[in-house]
Design a protein around this motif. Sequence first.
Motif, short mmCIF file in Angstrom:
data_model
loop_
_atom_site.label_atom_id
_atom_site.label_comp_id
_atom_site.label_asym_id
_atom_site.label_seq_id
_atom_site.Cartn_x
_atom_site.Cartn_y
_atom_site.Cartn_z
N VAL A 52 -8.35 28.99 18.59
CA VAL A 52 -8.48 30.07 19.57
C VAL A 52 -7.16 30.78 19.83
CG1 VAL A 52 -9.07 30.60 21.98
CG2 VAL A 52 -10.46 29.00 20.69
N ARG A 53 -6.06 30.04 19.87
CA ARG A 53 -4.77 30.65 20.22
C ARG A 53 -4.26 31.59 19.13
NH1 ARG A 53 0.05 28.42 18.23
NH2 ARG A 53 1.15 29.23 20.05
N GLU A 54 -4.75 31.45 17.91
CA GLU A 54 -4.35 32.33 16.81
C GLU A 54 -5.37 33.46 16.67
OE1 GLU A 54 -3.81 32.20 11.98
OE2 GLU A 54 -3.82 30.31 13.08
N GLN A 55 -4.90 34.68 16.85
CA GLN A 55 -5.79 35.83 16.81
C GLN A 55 -5.24 36.90 15.86
OE1 GLN A 55 -8.76 36.19 18.45
NE2 GLN A 55 -8.55 34.07 19.12
N GLY A 56 -6.14 37.60 15.20
CA GLY A 56 -5.73 38.69 14.32
C GLY A 56 -5.23 39.88 15.13
N ILE A 57 -4.37 40.66 14.50
CA ILE A 57 -3.87 41.87 15.16
C ILE A 57 -4.78 43.05 14.85
CG2 ILE A 57 -1.97 43.54 15.19
CD1 ILE A 57 -0.06 41.16 14.79
N ARG A 58 -5.13 43.21 13.58
CA ARG A 58 -6.02 44.30 13.18
C ARG A 58 -7.46 43.89 13.43
NH1 ARG A 58 -2.76 43.60 8.69
NH2 ARG A 58 -0.90 44.87 8.86
N ASN A 59 -8.26 44.82 13.86
CA ASN A 59 -9.68 44.57 14.10
C ASN A 59 -9.93 43.43 15.08
OD1 ASN A 59 -10.34 46.57 12.18
ND2 ASN A 59 -10.09 45.07 10.54
N SER A 60 -9.00 43.22 15.99
CA SER A 60 -9.13 42.15 16.97
C SER A 60 -10.16 42.53 18.03
CB SER A 60 -7.79 41.87 17.64
OG SER A 60 -7.95 40.88 18.63
N ARG A 97 4.63 35.38 16.21
CA ARG A 97 3.89 36.55 15.73
C ARG A 97 4.24 36.87 14.28
NH1 ARG A 97 2.28 41.49 19.20
NH2 ARG A 97 1.19 42.72 17.67
N THR A 98 3.23 37.28 13.52
CA THR A 98 3.43 37.74 12.14
C THR A 98 2.91 39.18 12.05
OG1 THR A 98 1.25 37.07 11.29
CG2 THR A 98 3.01 35.38 11.31
N ASP A 99 2.93 39.73 10.87
CA ASP A 99 2.42 41.09 10.68
C ASP A 99 0.92 41.19 10.92
OD1 ASP A 99 4.94 42.01 10.06
OD2 ASP A 99 4.62 41.92 7.88
N ILE A 100 0.22 40.08 10.75
CA ILE A 100 -1.23 40.13 10.87
C ILE A 100 -1.83 39.20 11.93
CG2 ILE A 100 -1.57 40.93 8.50
CD1 ILE A 100 -2.31 38.01 7.78
N ARG A 101 -1.03 38.28 12.49
CA ARG A 101 -1.54 37.31 13.46
C ARG A 101 -0.66 37.29 14.70
NH1 ARG A 101 -6.34 36.45 11.95
NH2 ARG A 101 -6.52 34.45 12.91
N ARG A 102 -1.28 37.02 15.84
CA ARG A 102 -0.53 36.77 17.07
C ARG A 102 -1.05 35.47 17.67
NH1 ARG A 102 -2.62 41.14 21.51
NH2 ARG A 102 -4.82 40.99 21.05
N PHE A 103 -0.17 34.81 18.41
CA PHE A 103 -0.47 33.49 18.95
C PHE A 103 -0.24 33.51 20.45
CE2 PHE A 103 0.61 33.16 14.56
CZ PHE A 103 -0.19 32.16 14.05
N PHE A 104 -1.13 32.82 21.16
CA PHE A 104 -1.08 32.82 22.62
C PHE A 104 -0.81 31.42 23.16
CE2 PHE A 104 -3.34 36.58 21.45
CZ PHE A 104 -2.85 37.52 22.34
N ASP A 105 -0.12 31.38 24.28
CA ASP A 105 0.14 30.14 24.99
C ASP A 105 -1.07 29.89 25.89
OD1 ASP A 105 1.05 28.01 26.50
OD2 ASP A 105 2.69 29.13 27.45
N LEU A 106 -2.02 29.13 25.37
CA LEU A 106 -3.25 28.81 26.10
C LEU A 106 -3.19 27.37 26.58
CD1 LEU A 106 -5.94 30.37 23.73
CD2 LEU A 106 -4.83 31.42 25.71
#
Length: 128
Positions: A52-60, A97-106
């Motif tokens: 869950v903490r790893e989410q795409g940046i595009r088409n999110s 964070r990467t070019d295609i993924r973002r990560f959240f502190d959940l």
Amino acid sequence: MDNGNSGELSLGDLFQASGLAPEDVQVIRHTLKPDGLKTRADAMGPGLLPYVREQGIRNSKLPATPPRIWLNFLATTGRRARFITAHENHGEVLAERTDIRRFFDLRPTPAVNPSRQGLRARENCATT
């Protein structure tokens, strides 16, 4: 909270019982699939948080600044889903964070009482 369907609650019922405002909540409806959560055990166990903490940046399906509370559900049948757990979002971890993924502190939160693990909701949820 009586919606006429014995044993079933809507998201509105869940929000009301928990004192949550809809704008403070991200509802995520997980489905089992080969490239994600493969089994019910994956969805119900310790593998859920990293997923869950790893989410795409595009088409999110998440907004640029997601809400504070994330409610996780597992799809069952039709439009029904079973509540799994709630996480509190403490923001994006920019160092990951990467070019295609973002990560959240959940972090796990009692925003929705953990004793309600068996609650079902029939409202529309984002599907991951």
